[in-house]
Enzyme design. Structure first.
Site, mmCIF file in Angstrom:
data_model
loop_
_atom_site.group_PDB
_atom_site.id
_atom_site.type_symbol
_atom_site.label_atom_id
_atom_site.label_comp_id
_atom_site.label_asym_id
_atom_site.label_seq_id
_atom_site.Cartn_x
_atom_site.Cartn_y
_atom_site.Cartn_z
ATOM 1 N N GLY A 56 -37.402 91.225 -1.304
ATOM 2 C CA GLY A 56 -36.493 91.393 -0.158
ATOM 3 C C GLY A 56 -35.824 90.104 0.273
ATOM 4 O O GLY A 56 -34.830 90.108 0.990
ATOM 5 N N CYS A 96 -16.597 92.998 22.986
ATOM 6 C CA CYS A 96 -15.947 91.949 22.182
ATOM 7 C C CYS A 96 -15.772 92.435 20.750
ATOM 8 O O CYS A 96 -14.919 91.954 20.020
ATOM 9 C CB CYS A 96 -16.756 90.658 22.218
ATOM 10 S SG CYS A 96 -18.175 90.624 21.119
ATOM 11 N N GLN A 136 -18.840 96.477 31.937
ATOM 12 C CA GLN A 136 -19.114 95.135 32.450
ATOM 13 C C GLN A 136 -20.386 95.133 33.285
ATOM 14 O O GLN A 136 -21.217 94.239 33.181
ATOM 15 C CB GLN A 136 -17.933 94.643 33.317
ATOM 16 C CG GLN A 136 -16.707 94.273 32.503
ATOM 17 C CD GLN A 136 -16.996 93.145 31.525
ATOM 18 O OE1 GLN A 136 -17.366 92.050 31.911
ATOM 19 N NE2 GLN A 136 -16.865 93.417 30.241
ATOM 20 N N SER A 185 -40.479 93.919 0.971
ATOM 21 C CA SER A 185 -41.364 94.702 0.108
ATOM 22 C C SER A 185 -42.805 94.550 0.579
ATOM 23 O O SER A 185 -43.157 93.555 1.233
ATOM 24 C CB SER A 185 -41.246 94.203 -1.324
ATOM 25 O OG SER A 185 -41.706 92.864 -1.386
ATOM 26 N N SER A 219 -38.595 86.593 3.400
ATOM 27 C CA SER A 219 -39.530 85.519 3.675
ATOM 28 C C SER A 219 -39.072 84.265 2.930
ATOM 29 O O SER A 219 -38.943 83.193 3.513
ATOM 30 C CB SER A 219 -40.910 85.969 3.191
ATOM 31 O OG SER A 219 -41.871 85.078 3.578
ATOM 32 N N LEU A 220 -38.791 84.463 1.663
ATOM 33 C CA LEU A 220 -38.364 83.357 0.817
ATOM 34 C C LEU A 220 -37.031 82.763 1.312
ATOM 35 O O LEU A 220 -36.885 81.543 1.405
ATOM 36 C CB LEU A 220 -38.176 83.921 -0.598
ATOM 37 C CG LEU A 220 -38.489 83.034 -1.784
ATOM 38 C CD1 LEU A 220 -39.860 82.393 -1.665
ATOM 39 C CD2 LEU A 220 -38.432 83.888 -3.066
ATOM 40 N N ASP A 254 -47.893 91.650 10.541
ATOM 41 C CA ASP A 254 -48.357 92.837 11.270
ATOM 42 C C ASP A 254 -49.249 93.719 10.408
ATOM 43 O O ASP A 254 -50.062 94.472 10.935
ATOM 44 C CB ASP A 254 -47.151 93.662 11.737
ATOM 45 C CG ASP A 254 -46.597 93.157 13.051
ATOM 46 O OD1 ASP A 254 -47.400 92.771 13.915
ATOM 47 O OD2 ASP A 254 -45.366 93.136 13.207
ATOM 48 N N GLU A 280 -19.136 89.474 36.455
ATOM 49 C CA GLU A 280 -20.394 88.729 36.562
ATOM 50 C C GLU A 280 -21.455 89.377 37.430
ATOM 51 O O GLU A 280 -22.649 89.198 37.211
ATOM 52 C CB GLU A 280 -20.107 87.349 37.166
ATOM 53 C CG GLU A 280 -19.226 86.474 36.329
ATOM 54 C CD GLU A 280 -18.781 85.270 37.130
ATOM 55 O OE1 GLU A 280 -19.297 84.184 36.886
ATOM 56 O OE2 GLU A 280 -17.916 85.444 38.018
ATOM 57 N N ARG A 340 -22.084 83.126 33.016
ATOM 58 C CA ARG A 340 -21.891 84.318 33.851
ATOM 59 C C ARG A 340 -22.729 84.273 35.141
ATOM 60 O O ARG A 340 -23.952 84.250 35.096
ATOM 61 C CB ARG A 340 -22.313 85.521 33.021
ATOM 62 C CG ARG A 340 -21.736 86.834 33.455
ATOM 63 C CD ARG A 340 -22.160 87.897 32.462
ATOM 64 N NE ARG A 340 -21.291 89.050 32.509
ATOM 65 C CZ ARG A 340 -21.343 90.051 31.631
ATOM 66 N NH1 ARG A 340 -22.200 90.039 30.648
ATOM 67 N NH2 ARG A 340 -20.526 91.083 31.736
HETATM 68 C C1 LIG Z 1 -35.600 89.100 10.928
HETATM 69 C C2 LIG Z 1 -37.008 89.282 10.446
HETATM 70 C C3 LIG Z 1 -37.917 89.927 11.251
HETATM 71 C C4 LIG Z 1 -39.226 90.076 10.834
HETATM 72 N N1 LIG Z 1 -40.111 90.704 11.662
HETATM 73 C C5 LIG Z 1 -41.405 90.825 11.283
HETATM 74 C C6 LIG Z 1 -42.358 91.437 12.136
HETATM 75 O O1 LIG Z 1 -42.047 91.870 13.242
HETATM 76 N N2 LIG Z 1 -43.633 91.514 11.704
HETATM 77 C C7 LIG Z 1 -44.018 91.035 10.483
HETATM 78 O O2 LIG Z 1 -45.185 91.153 10.150
HETATM 79 N N3 LIG Z 1 -43.146 90.465 9.659
HETATM 80 C C8 LIG Z 1 -41.859 90.337 10.031
HETATM 81 N N4 LIG Z 1 -40.970 89.728 9.188
HETATM 82 C C9 LIG Z 1 -41.459 89.168 7.917
HETATM 83 C C10 LIG Z 1 -41.348 90.197 6.808
HETATM 84 O O3 LIG Z 1 -42.272 91.213 6.994
HETATM 85 C C11 LIG Z 1 -41.627 89.505 5.503
HETATM 86 O O4 LIG Z 1 -40.681 88.508 5.354
HETATM 87 C C12 LIG Z 1 -41.481 90.459 4.344
HETATM 88 O O5 LIG Z 1 -42.408 91.455 4.412
HETATM 89 C C13 LIG Z 1 -41.555 89.718 2.995
HETATM 90 O O6 LIG Z 1 -41.181 90.622 1.969
HETATM 91 P P1 LIG Z 1 -40.025 90.285 0.923
HETATM 92 O O7 LIG Z 1 -39.985 91.384 -0.042
HETATM 93 O O8 LIG Z 1 -38.768 90.034 1.631
HETATM 94 O O9 LIG Z 1 -40.584 88.961 0.287
HETATM 95 P P2 LIG Z 1 -39.792 87.810 -0.449
HETATM 96 O O10 LIG Z 1 -39.160 86.935 0.554
HETATM 97 O O11 LIG Z 1 -38.925 88.358 -1.495
HETATM 98 O O12 LIG Z 1 -41.015 87.067 -1.120
HETATM 99 C C14 LIG Z 1 -41.984 86.459 -0.334
HETATM 100 C C15 LIG Z 1 -43.080 85.824 -1.179
HETATM 101 O O13 LIG Z 1 -43.877 86.826 -1.786
HETATM 102 C C16 LIG Z 1 -44.076 86.564 -3.160
HETATM 103 N N5 LIG Z 1 -44.127 87.842 -3.853
HETATM 104 C C17 LIG Z 1 -43.336 88.915 -3.599
HETATM 105 N N6 LIG Z 1 -43.722 89.947 -4.375
HETATM 106 C C18 LIG Z 1 -44.740 89.516 -5.121
HETATM 107 C C19 LIG Z 1 -45.557 90.139 -6.124
HETATM 108 N N7 LIG Z 1 -45.373 91.395 -6.459
HETATM 109 N N8 LIG Z 1 -46.525 89.394 -6.686
HETATM 110 C C20 LIG Z 1 -46.708 88.101 -6.330
HETATM 111 N N9 LIG Z 1 -45.978 87.484 -5.417
HETATM 112 C C21 LIG Z 1 -45.009 88.165 -4.810
HETATM 113 C C22 LIG Z 1 -42.885 85.748 -3.559
HETATM 114 O O14 LIG Z 1 -43.205 84.940 -4.645
HETATM 115 C C23 LIG Z 1 -42.586 84.956 -2.326
HETATM 116 O O15 LIG Z 1 -43.289 83.755 -2.318
HETATM 117 C C24 LIG Z 1 -39.643 89.573 9.570
HETATM 118 C C25 LIG Z 1 -38.716 88.929 8.738
HETATM 119 C C26 LIG Z 1 -37.412 88.777 9.167
HETATM 120 C C27 LIG Z 1 -36.430 88.075 8.281
HETATM 121 S S1 FES Z 2 -21.699 91.780 20.962
HETATM 122 FE FE1 FES Z 2 -19.818 92.072 21.930
HETATM 123 S S2 FES Z 2 -19.581 94.234 21.780
HETATM 124 FE FE2 FES Z 2 -21.556 93.925 21.022
#
Ligand SMILES: Cc1cc2nc3c(=O)[nH]c(=O)nc-3n(C[C@H](O)[C@H](O)[C@H](O)COP(=O)(O)OP(=O)(O)OC[C@H]3O[C@@H](n4cnc5c(N)ncnc54)[C@H](O)[C@@H]3O)c2cc1C
Ligand code: FES
Ligand code: FES
Length: 1329
Positions: free
Chosen positions: A270, A117, A1209, A357, A273-274, A370, A1276, A927
């Protein structure tokens, strides 16, 4: 430090062009900015949660410490635009274009048939492109890692990997690599065991055609950004939005000052989480502090005692740092680093690891984190900083639980994390179990550390921490305390398990539930740790001899495999198909592996999907208000608060519908009552998407709950709640047969539902015209005529005023047959009432909540059989959960029982099917249409008989299979010859019998790991059970320049129908495909079409195109005869001069198909597709995880119109089927709210789920004269073959249970999730629970 009131300029680059935004809104994501502001629509919205990778782009930034440019992939849907100051963004449009030059990544993914697709393709391209920018010759492991965060619902990933592999250093382009042989060794002439003369090929693309990767052609990092980075702006940058202010200080001092001023403001790194928390939990922060420009947060320092990593470093950078440390230092010092590395490989996808981060991860303190459990047991400390100075706190249970005394003060921030080296006699391990190996949040994870008194096995220190078992990471401090001083032996193990189960008590309300499974994992992980440490101690023992009295317990050899994790492997395999006859003219494309017509456009992002259509004048956006109750009376709908919001134009309810509001049972907009959570009540129309979404929250619906509320099939049976009368088929005399058999067995089967998870959610754009009530509707549907008809009756205007256009659909799988008409009709009402064009793009969560999916099934069976395995009687009673409305449920039930016998001839049969009415969203076409659920019951009966007879299931299958020309249960005659050939060929190609012996041998030697193998036959009927549904039409125009426009009634869903249609037209008109074009499917060109479904689309539309072309050719015949040396263009010119019509309608009246349900007989299907699949798996009895070792599929494709498309398919359907039977699980709250909404909670297969060896071959020399060029519809059938993985898992589980002396027959439950597998493999640990 004062916060300026005026916004600064946000400067960044997109595809080499400078972007300066003066009034940027911090709430805008990069995805929205690219799509809406820059009109770069190649980057797609698939989920908005960072979980699907459709929105992947590359960010380039100068690393302030290394001074190197870092290129990394990110998911644009989670990137706030304000975080991009000073960066360069590359989108798929910046990589290459069909208008200028396509990039080798784009060329190869298209030509390797890695697009169907095409909706996931730009994201795939960007992940691969970013990898190549960093590693021009990546390893296969790097390739798999890079693509781990990108989901594809169509292809099954194999061809995508094949394209990526052409860049890999180890690659020799041979697709059979890994099997020990090269495809070239066996020649191109493997005429198979059956001695057919056909030429078999294994190459679907020609690698030599690919342009080389030339890194000098890439976009350079903008010199202006280099200058900016070398001379960094120290000033604080502030961006004010309507609701949110983004403050990005340039120095640590300013940041600390800001933290004092705004102690409640979160730091945003990053945003992984937020961002999701702000969206789903509606956590609002009016000020966001971005520390991205503070160099101190990125410092990494190594000391003799450990490693200190800046909190701003991304998890991917942390991974590199830890890998470096682990290779530099002796193993004994790097135990914690290695444990972290293990989890860093599977945490999220690559994009998430690039964005997230370390500081954000630690501070988020997710219960599933993790890394935190490992950091906690590894005695990591947090270096905090504030204006007051620095201090350290331990990253321990108190910090993780958020105790104020152990936490940061509001004005503090985390500067870095210190991780000490481990020591001699210290061991650290990490464990994790998730629904999929990669890109899945863990169910349970753990970090474990033990320190022994030197030279002994006496525990000096012990730390155990678990994730996923409570609301925060849980440290089992009490258990550890009590085990100090104990020796590392079985007694300690038992005691530890007892203590752990006491201390790590998981409440019933634990996130995600699954309490018993999680408790089993708590102790199973500890057992693994026990064995691992024992093994290490034994190694040390060789260096430090201990007296006999202190000898460590032996690890039985059969236990050793418990120590091995399933590695992420890179799938290999061969695709074998029949090549065209050597005398077929070169220009005739039929039967050749022609690339998907849109392949290159998919890869460059230039293929236009519904929501890529530019905003039209005065366009408004629609959002839907849905029911929050499962069964209730609507007392009132109050939209007054919504209507006063800025930008809101109207709220549309059922009262606004000028014509009919659906049917009495199936309303478009609810009237009086609601019957499920997610039922559409009304629609809000606003100027922007944000305004529309804010407004739906303000529409107040008051309800009065009604009884009964029914969710399960069991409850529906109890309440006699059904959608339609029972359907029944019967053959022979079942009661009498049961009396005569040697044995009977009865059982139950549960098959869970399935979400379509098409990558493109439901979308529609309705444009009202100024004249004659005309409407243009652009819609993502498999059935535009149905949308047209529904809109017509809803608006009460004739069908001829409504034109539906479908350019392409980003995946349908049945989910876009019926549902789009609902969205189209509601949008049309809004358009007529407001007079504005209306656009609807469903959020992933809403799409999953509202649209329903595959019907879950519950079945009871009774089989009567002789001791030799011959089945004499089979009685199956099926119930499907149809949800609250009829939709396709009656048809699903009909198809289900018609197809239930699968490949078996059983003289006495009784099949009954019922569709239950429940208070869940209506389930719909998917499907396979009942076949994948029903046939799982039949095959479960076979395994139950096999277990009773003490025979292998394949023997029972063989014994009971149709062997000669025969009649089905509904008395349709057919020949099973190809079925038998597929079966035999599959057994042979997979070396089934010798591998069965190897599996048995393995199982004897291994207690905690078991292998299973299964081979499944398939007889799949194609088409609808009604002739009128097989009719098709086409319209072919030849223009005066000789170019040809082909229109037909099929919709391009990714299945390559347009490509196949041009192949047909090309053969018929004897001109190259390059002369031809398909523009779109439109109800104005080909009217009264039938849904593109039931695997029959290409078949019937192909016949219509053929008919049109033949009519045209006939008209041209005399001109051609007159001027045989002339060119096509000459003939067309002459035809025009002679006033010969160059336009023709082609028509196919359809295959005869009927079913008389009164008599229980008919010829409901035009033909059957046969196939067989063999799969081998290995399960980990301690965790429930499984590895797919190998799958071999043999499919009877007859004379494939396009082997590359048909292969795609089959493979795609197989992987989708594998998802149905192994990972895809729908979970509801007790109130009937679908909990598993979005890729984080609903796991479709990822790239690492493809079997390690995956071979697909087409059965040579089979024919079906009925169809277009003797081809078969293969859309299918492959779905059900995914059940071979299910039965292989069940085989392994059965072996484990037998060994443990547990009754063999147990209720079959699909999907075979890790939870099901773990709990079925009962052992001493599950006994403790
Ligand atoms: C699709 C997806 C899959 C994921 N899979 C996993 C997984 O398999 N295993 C797992 O463990 N996690 C997983 N996560 C979670 C991910 O690890 C955390 O969201 C990530 O590590 C948070 O980091 P960030 O930099 O994005 O934080 P942000 O979202 O930017 O911040 C998060 C929080 O941390 C605080 N903060 C950040 N830095 C500081 C600092 N220096 N001092 C004080 N406070 C601070 C902020 O104030 C905020 O409240 C997943 C997330 C997503 C979206
Ligand atoms: S989702 Fe349709 S080709 Fe990958
Ligand atoms: S749309 Fe961004 S990851 Fe799915």
């Amino acid at each position: 430090m004062p916060c300026p009131t005026r916004s600064d300029e946000l400067v960044f680059f997109v595809n080499g062009r400078k972007v300066v935004e003066r009034n940027v809104d911090p709430e805008v994501t990069l995805l929205t900015f690219l799509r809406k502001s820059l009109r770069l629509t190649g980057t797609k919205y698939g989920c908005g949660q960072g979980g699907c990778g459709a929105c992947t782009v590359m960010v380039s930034r100068l690393d302030p410490t290394s001074k190197k440019i870092r290129h990394f992939s990110v998911t644009a849907c989670l990137v706030p635009i304000c975080s991009l100051y000073g960066t360069a963004i590359t989108t798929v449009e910046g990589v290459g274009s069909i208008k200028t030059r396509i990039h080798p990544v784009q060329e190869r993914i298209a030509k390797s048939h890695g697009t169907q697709c095409g909706f996931c393709t730009p994201g795939m391209v960007m992940s691969m492109y970013t990898l190549l920018r960093n590693h021009p010759e990546p390893s296969e492991e790097q390739l798999t890692e890079a693509l781990g965060g990108n989901l594809c619902r169509c292809t099954g990933y194999r061809p995508i990997l094949a394209s990526g592999r052409t860049f890999c250093m180890e690659s020799d382009g041979c697709q059979q690599k890994g099997t020990g042989k090269c495809c070239l060794d066996q020649g191109e002439n493997d005429s198979s065991s059956l001695g057919q003369k056909s030429r078999m090929c294994t190459e679907l693309f020609v690698k030599e055609e690919f342009q080389p990767l030339d890194s000098t052609q890439e976009l350079i990092f903008p010199p202006e950004l280099l200058r900016m980075a070398e001379n960094p702006e120290k000033r604080t940058l502030t961006f004010h939005g309507e609701r949110v202010t983004w403050i990005s200080p340039g120095t640590l001092k300013d940041l600390l000052e800001l933290k004092v001023k705004h102690p409640e403001a979160p730091l945003i790194l990053g945003n992984t989480s937020l961002g999701p928390a702000m969206k789903s939990q509606e956590r609002f922060h009016s000020i966001l502090l971005s520390p991205v420009r503070i160099p101190e947060l990125y410092v990494v320092s190594k000391t003799s005692g450990g490693l200190t990593i800046g909190a701003g470093c991304s998890l991917d950078q942390v991974k590199d740092i830890l890998a470096e440390m682990s290779s530099e230092l002796p193993e004994e010092k790097t135990q914690t680093y290695r444990a972290l590395l293990k989890h860093l490989k599977s945490l999220g996808g690559q994009q998430i690891r690039n964005m997230a981060s370390l500081g954000g991860h630690v501070m988020s303190r997710h219960f599933f984190s993790d890394l935190n459990p490992i950091l906690a047991v590894g005695n990591a400390t947090l270096n905090l900083i504030s204006e007051e100075g620095m201090r350290q706190i331990p990253l321990n249970e108190h910090f993780l639980a958020g105790l104020a005394s152990a936490d940061l003060k509001p004005e503090e921030l985390l500067e870095s994390v210190h991780i000490p080296h481990s020591h001699k006699w210290e061991f650290v391990s990490a464990f994790r179990q998730a629904e999929c190996q990669q890109n899945a949040l863990p169910d349970v994870n753990a970090g474990m550390r033990v320190l022994f008194e030197e030279g002994t096995d006496t525990i000096a220190d012990l730390s155990l921490a678990y994730g996923g078992v409570g609301t925060a990471t849980v440290c089992a401090a009490l258990s550890c305390q009590q085990l100090l001083g104990r020796r590392w032996n079985e007694l300690m193990l038992d005691e530890a398990c007892r203590l752990l189960l006491e201390e790590v008590s998981i409440p019933g309300s634990a996130p995600g539930g699954r309490v018993e499974f999680k408790r089993a994992l708590v102790v199973s992980f500890f057992f693994k740790f026990y064995l691992e440490v024992l093994k290490e101690l034994k190694t040390l023992l060789k260096l430090f001899p201990v007296p006999d009295s202190r000898r460590y317990p032996e690890i039985p050899d059969r236990f050793l495999s418990a120590l091995e994790d399933f590695p992420v492997t890179i799938p290999h395999g061969v695709q074998t198909y029949q090549s065209v006859d050597s005398d077929q003219p070169l220009q005739d494309p039929v039967g050749r592996p022609i690339m998907h017509l849109s392949g290159l456009k998919h890869a460059t992002g230039e293929a236009t999907f519904c929501d890529d259509i530019p905003v039209v004048d005065k366009e408004l956006v629609m959002a839907l208000v849905t029911s929050t109750r499962a069964h209730a009376k609507i007392i009132s709908i109050d939209s007054s608060e919504a209507l006063v919001l800025s930008g809101v134009v109207d709220v549309i309810t059922a009262d606004d519908i000028p014509g009919t509001n659906g049917t009495e049972e199936d309303r478009l907009l609810a009237v009086g009552e609601v019957h499920c959570v997610g039922q559409i009540i009304c629609a809000v129309v606003a100027e922007t998407e944000v305004q529309a979404k804010q407004a739906i929250e303000k529409v107040k619906v008051t309800y009065e709950d009604l009884e009964p509320v029914i969710f399960s099939i069991e409850d529906a049976i109890k309440h006699n709640s059904f959608l339609c009368p029972e359907k029944k088929l019967e053959k022979g005399n079942i009661e009498e047969a049961f009396e005569k058999v040697d044995q009977t067995v009865e059982g139950e089967v549960h098959v869970g539902g399935q979400e379509h998870f098409y990558m493109e959610t439901q979308r529609v754009l309705v444009i009202p015209k100024t004249e004659d009530k005309e409407l243009d509707i652009y819609v993502s549907t498999q059935d535009p005529a149905h949308v047209q008809k529904t809109v017509s009756s809803t608006l009460s205007i004739p069908i001829n005023r409504i034109t539906c256009h479908v350019k392409r659909v980003g995946g349908g799988f049945g989910g876009k047959v019926g549902r789009p008409s609902i969205f189209g009709a509601i949008a049309a009402v809004c358009a007529i009432k407001t007079g504005h064009p209306i656009r609807l793009v469903l959020d992933r969560e809403d799409d999953m909540l509202i649209t329903g999916g595959r019907h879950p099934l519950f079945a009871k069976y009774k089989v009567g059989f002789m001791n030799n395995g011959r089945i004499k009687a089979l009685d199956i009673e099926c119930y499907v959960n149809g949800g609250c409305m009829l939709d396709d449920s009656e048809l699903v039930i009909e198809f289900l029982i018609l197809k239930l016998e699968n490949a078996y001839k059983i003289h006495n049969l009784r099949f009954r099917g019922n569709a239950c009415m429940t208070n869940l969203p209506s389930n719909t076409a998917f499907r396979g249409f009942g076949f994948p659920q029903g046939t799982l019951v039949t095959e479960s009966c076979i395994t139950a008989v096999a277990a009773k007879c003490g025979l292998p299931p394949e023997k029972i299958r063989e014994k009971n299979m149709y062997k000669t020309i025969d009649k089905t249960i509904y008395k349709q005659a057919f020949s099973p010859e190809t079925l038998i050939r597929c079966w035999n060929e599959c057994l042979e190609k997979s070396s089934f019998h010798s591998r069965r012996m190897q599996v048995e041998e393995f199982n004897k030697k291994n207690y905690w790991k078991k292998k299973g193998i299964a081979v499944i036959p398939m007889k799949f009927s194609v088409g609808f059970a009604a002739t009128s549904y097989h009719q098709a039409a086409a319209l072919v125009h030849i223009y005066t320049d000789g170019s040809v426009l082909v229109s037909h009634g099929g919709n391009e869903l990714g299945q390559g129908i347009h490509t196949k249609m041009l192949q047909v037209a090309s053969r018929e008109l004897k001109i190259p495909m390059s002369h031809m074009h398909v523009c779109e499917t439109s109800t104005a060109t080909v009217p009264n079409t039938v849904a593109t479904a039931a695997s029959i689309g290409s078949d019937v539309n192909g016949k219509a195109v053929q008919n049109a072309c033949q009519i045209l050719l006939k008209r041209l015949e005399h001109i051609m005869k007159k001027n045989p040396e002339g060119t096509w263009e000459d003939w067309i010119e002459a035809a025009f001069e002679q006033r010969i019509s160059l336009s023709a309608t082609g028509y196919f009246r359809g295959y005869k198909a009927f079913m008389d349900w009164e008599k229980g007989e008919g010829d409901p299907f035009p033909y059957y597709v046969y196939g067989a699949a063999c799969s081998e798996v290995e399960i980990d009895c301690l965790t429930g995880a499984h590895k797919k070792i190998r799958t071999d599929i043999v499919m009877d494709a007859c004379c494939s119109l396009n082997p590359a498309i048909d292969m795609g398919q089959i493979e795609g359907a197989f992987i989708q089927g594998m998802g149905l039977y192994t990972t895809e699980e729908l979970k509801y709250s007790p109130e009937g709210v679908l909990y598993s909404r979005g890729p984080d909670k609903y796991k479709i297969p990822t790239i690492t789920d493809v079997p390690e060896e995956f071979n697909v071959s087409f059965l040579p020399s089979s024919q079906t004269p009925l169809t277009i060029y003797s081809s078969k519809g293969l859309g299918e059938s492959g779905m059900f073959l995914g059940s071979s993985v299910f039965f292989a898992i069940a085989d392994a589980v059965a072996t484990a249970r037998k060994e443990r002396d547990i009754a063999e027959d147990f209720t079959v439950r699909s999907p075979a999730t890790p939870e099901w597998v773990r709990m079925a493999c009962v052992d001493r640990f599950t006994d403790m629970i």
